[in-house]
Design an enzyme around this catalytic site. Structure first.
Site, PDB file in Angstrom:
ATOM      1  N   ARG A   1       0.640 -83.806  -7.358  1.00 39.81           N
ATOM      2  CA  ARG A   1       0.498 -82.618  -6.506  1.00 39.81           C
ATOM      3  C   ARG A   1      -0.355 -81.529  -7.157  1.00 39.81           C
ATOM      4  NH1 ARG A   1       6.057 -83.915  -5.619  1.00 39.81           N
ATOM      5  NH2 ARG A   1       6.362 -84.821  -3.548  1.00 39.81           N
TER       6      ARG A   1
ATOM      7  N   LYS B   1     -14.103 -76.687  -3.499  1.00 45.26           N
ATOM      8  CA  LYS B   1     -14.122 -77.684  -2.436  1.00 45.26           C
ATOM      9  C   LYS B   1     -14.208 -79.077  -3.049  1.00 45.26           C
ATOM     10  CE  LYS B   1     -16.147 -75.579   1.696  1.00 45.26           C
ATOM     11  NZ  LYS B   1     -17.296 -75.684   2.621  1.00 45.26           N
TER      12      LYS B   1
ATOM     13  N   GLU C   1     -30.432 -76.578  -2.087  1.00 44.96           N
ATOM     14  CA  GLU C   1     -29.337 -75.615  -2.113  1.00 44.96           C
ATOM     15  C   GLU C   1     -29.758 -74.310  -2.777  1.00 44.96           C
ATOM     16  OE1 GLU C   1     -26.410 -75.456  -0.815  1.00 44.96           O
ATOM     17  OE2 GLU C   1     -25.878 -77.501  -0.220  1.00 44.96           O
TER      18      GLU C   1
ATOM     19  N   LYS D   1     -22.721 -67.497  -4.849  1.00 44.62           N
ATOM     20  CA  LYS D   1     -21.595 -68.264  -4.303  1.00 44.62           C
ATOM     21  C   LYS D   1     -20.271 -67.624  -4.686  1.00 44.62           C
ATOM     22  CE  LYS D   1     -19.801 -72.792  -3.352  1.00 44.62           C
ATOM     23  NZ  LYS D   1     -19.992 -74.256  -3.409  1.00 44.62           N
TER      24      LYS D   1
ATOM     25  N   GLU E   1     -12.540 -70.542   3.524  1.00 44.25           N
ATOM     26  CA  GLU E   1     -13.550 -70.703   4.567  1.00 44.25           C
ATOM     27  C   GLU E   1     -13.033 -70.300   5.941  1.00 44.25           C
ATOM     28  OE1 GLU E   1     -16.598 -74.163   6.070  1.00 44.25           O
ATOM     29  OE2 GLU E   1     -15.920 -74.256   4.004  1.00 44.25           O
TER      30      GLU E   1
ATOM     31  N   ARG F   1     -17.146 -67.333   4.067  1.00 43.23           N
ATOM     32  CA  ARG F   1     -17.574 -68.524   3.330  1.00 43.23           C
ATOM     33  C   ARG F   1     -18.313 -69.517   4.221  1.00 43.23           C
ATOM     34  NH1 ARG F   1     -14.215 -72.009  -1.266  1.00 43.23           N
ATOM     35  NH2 ARG F   1     -15.905 -73.467  -1.690  1.00 43.23           N
TER      36      ARG F   1
ATOM     37  N   ASN G   1     -22.567 -72.591   4.678  1.00 42.71           N
ATOM     38  CA  ASN G   1     -22.953 -73.803   5.404  1.00 42.71           C
ATOM     39  C   ASN G   1     -24.323 -73.665   6.060  1.00 42.71           C
ATOM     40  OD1 ASN G   1     -20.578 -75.324   4.865  1.00 42.71           O
ATOM     41  ND2 ASN G   1     -19.485 -74.176   6.439  1.00 42.71           N
TER      42      ASN G   1
ATOM     43  N   HIS H   1     -26.369 -76.686   6.877  1.00 42.45           N
ATOM     44  CA  HIS H   1     -25.528 -77.864   6.687  1.00 42.45           C
ATOM     45  C   HIS H   1     -25.147 -78.580   7.979  1.00 42.45           C
ATOM     46  CE1 HIS H   1     -25.290 -76.414   2.627  1.00 42.45           C
ATOM     47  NE2 HIS H   1     -24.477 -77.367   2.268  1.00 42.45           N
TER      48      HIS H   1
ATOM     49  N   HIS I   1     -26.083 -82.129   7.395  1.00 43.36           N
ATOM     50  CA  HIS I   1     -25.092 -83.200   7.241  1.00 43.36           C
ATOM     51  C   HIS I   1     -25.343 -84.321   8.254  1.00 43.36           C
ATOM     52  CE1 HIS I   1     -21.658 -80.958   4.944  1.00 43.36           C
ATOM     53  NE2 HIS I   1     -22.618 -81.385   4.148  1.00 43.36           N
TER      54      HIS I   1
ATOM     55  N   HIS J   1     -28.543 -84.910  -0.420  1.00 42.02           N
ATOM     56  CA  HIS J   1     -27.890 -83.789   0.249  1.00 42.02           C
ATOM     57  C   HIS J   1     -28.806 -82.560   0.324  1.00 42.02           C
ATOM     58  CE1 HIS J   1     -24.760 -80.993   1.470  1.00 42.02           C
ATOM     59  NE2 HIS J   1     -25.106 -80.216   0.455  1.00 42.02           N
TER      60      HIS J   1
END
Length: 357
Positions: free
Chosen positions: A122, A144, A186, A227, A237, A241, A245, A248, A252, A264
């Site tokens: 956990r 993330k 990026e 960032k 997010e 945040r 993206n 993206h 994506h 990417h």
């Protein structure tokens, strides 16, 4: 070396950016975590280059280093099956909640090692040691972690902040030109999002033309700061945040539709240009804003669009994690340094993609 401190609701940590930091990694891991035992998670490309040096540094600092875990390199291996193997490996090595995972590699390794740490018992601590420019400026910071499903990219994951990030720009000397260029997507995105001066500098002096360590430290640290400011204000997010993206949603889709044959950062760059042109066509930003975005992307040798069919792209957008029922949150540039999130219908997004081609 430059230090960027990150404060989030769940954990505070430092991002260290400099050259030849792997030599002192062990001491820094001990100071940041207090751990006595660790396990290095890496992949088949990066492991042979740096894992031995990393483990030597860890042992020299008094850490007990468990047998390293190495998985096959490549986005195609960022799967539940690979994740399951890592989790079984942590259990076989009898790591406890007092121990730490050291994720050594690019974005895929950071995702895999970070998510394994988040799930095992956990949650145990993770130190990110990114070795690609893309991972240094983006994926290693912010917590993330995710794996891909057949339906789309990063659909299974968790927010799990690292205890430390060590970005050693000296490792970028071994990154192939194509991968380094891909990572610049990026970097350009962050400049469009928050730093007009950085965009101008990147356009005039593309990172692909130089790998000077001092310049890289400055650029990486500035990207991490951008960032950091967003992540600290919105860890999960919920709002701000989402601006990270930028590029993206379409990017994506390009990445998935290409069966991940395109990198990417390359796909983000293409998606960024598509959205910028569409925004200009809609009157959301000035045509010169879209032109400046395209100019910086092109200066780095990255694509400014895609030949993939709109229907094919929309098939993957429908499975994007940013979708909310029949709308998608799309990040739109209003001007360089200022963007906003707009909820657009799937049909409107289709029209925007056509406009942006």
């Amino acid at each position: 070396m430059q230090t960027v401190h990150v404060e989030t609701a769940s954990r505070a940590y430092d991002v260290l950016v400099g050259a030849h930091l792997i030599d002192s990694l062990g001491t820094r891991v001990r100071e940041a975590t207090g751990a006595r035992r660790c396990c290095v998670v890496t992949e088949t490309n990066v492991g042979p280059l740096y894992a031995d040096a990393v483990e030597r540094s860890l042992r020299a600092a008094g850490l007990d280093v468990a047998e390293r875990m190495v998985f096959a390199a490549g986005e195609e291996h960022k799967t539940l099956a690979t994740l399951g193997g890592l989790l079984e490996g942590l259990a076989e090595r009898e790591l406890t909640r007092d121990d730490v995972v050291v994720a050594l590699g690019g974005g895929v390794t950071g995702d895999m090692g970070g998510l394994a740490a988040a799930l095992y018992l956990r949650g145990i601590r993770v130190v990110q040691v990114p070795t690609s420019l893309l991972a240094m400026v983006d994926s290693s910071v912010g917590g993330k972690t995710a794996v891909d499903l057949a339906a789309g990219k990063n659909l299974v994951g968790a927010f799990w902040q690292p205890s430390l990030v060590v970005a050693d720009v000296a490792t970028l000397s071994t990154v192939p030109d194509e991968l380094f260029r891909d990572s610049c997507g990026e970097v350009v995105k962050h400049a469009v999002l928050a730093d007009e001066a950085l965009l101008d500098t990147l356009t005039e002096h593309p990172l692909t033309e130089r790998r000077d360590e001092r310049a890289l430290v400055d650029v990486v640290a500035r990207n991490v700061s951008i960032k950091r400011d967003v992540v600290s204000a919105d860890e999960r997010e919920r709002g701000l945040r989402q601006t990270l993206n930028l590029g993206h949603t379409v990017g994506h889709a390009i990445e998935a539709a290409s069966d991940f044959s395109l990198g990417h950062g390359t796909c983000v760059a293409a998606g960024l240009c598509v959205v910028a042109r569409a925004a200009a066509a809609r009157g959301w930003c000035a045509p010169k804003t879209a032109a400046r975005v395209e100019a910086c992307v092109a200066a780095h040798g990255l694509p400014t669009g895609t030949d993939l069919a709109t229907d094919e792209l929309m098939r993957y957008v429908a499975h994007d994690k940013k979708r909310h029922e029949d709308t998608v949150n799309l990040v739109v540039p209003l001007e360089i340094g200022r963007c906003e999130v707009r909820a657009v219908s799937l049909e409107e997004l289709r029209r925007l993609i056509v406009l942006g081609r």
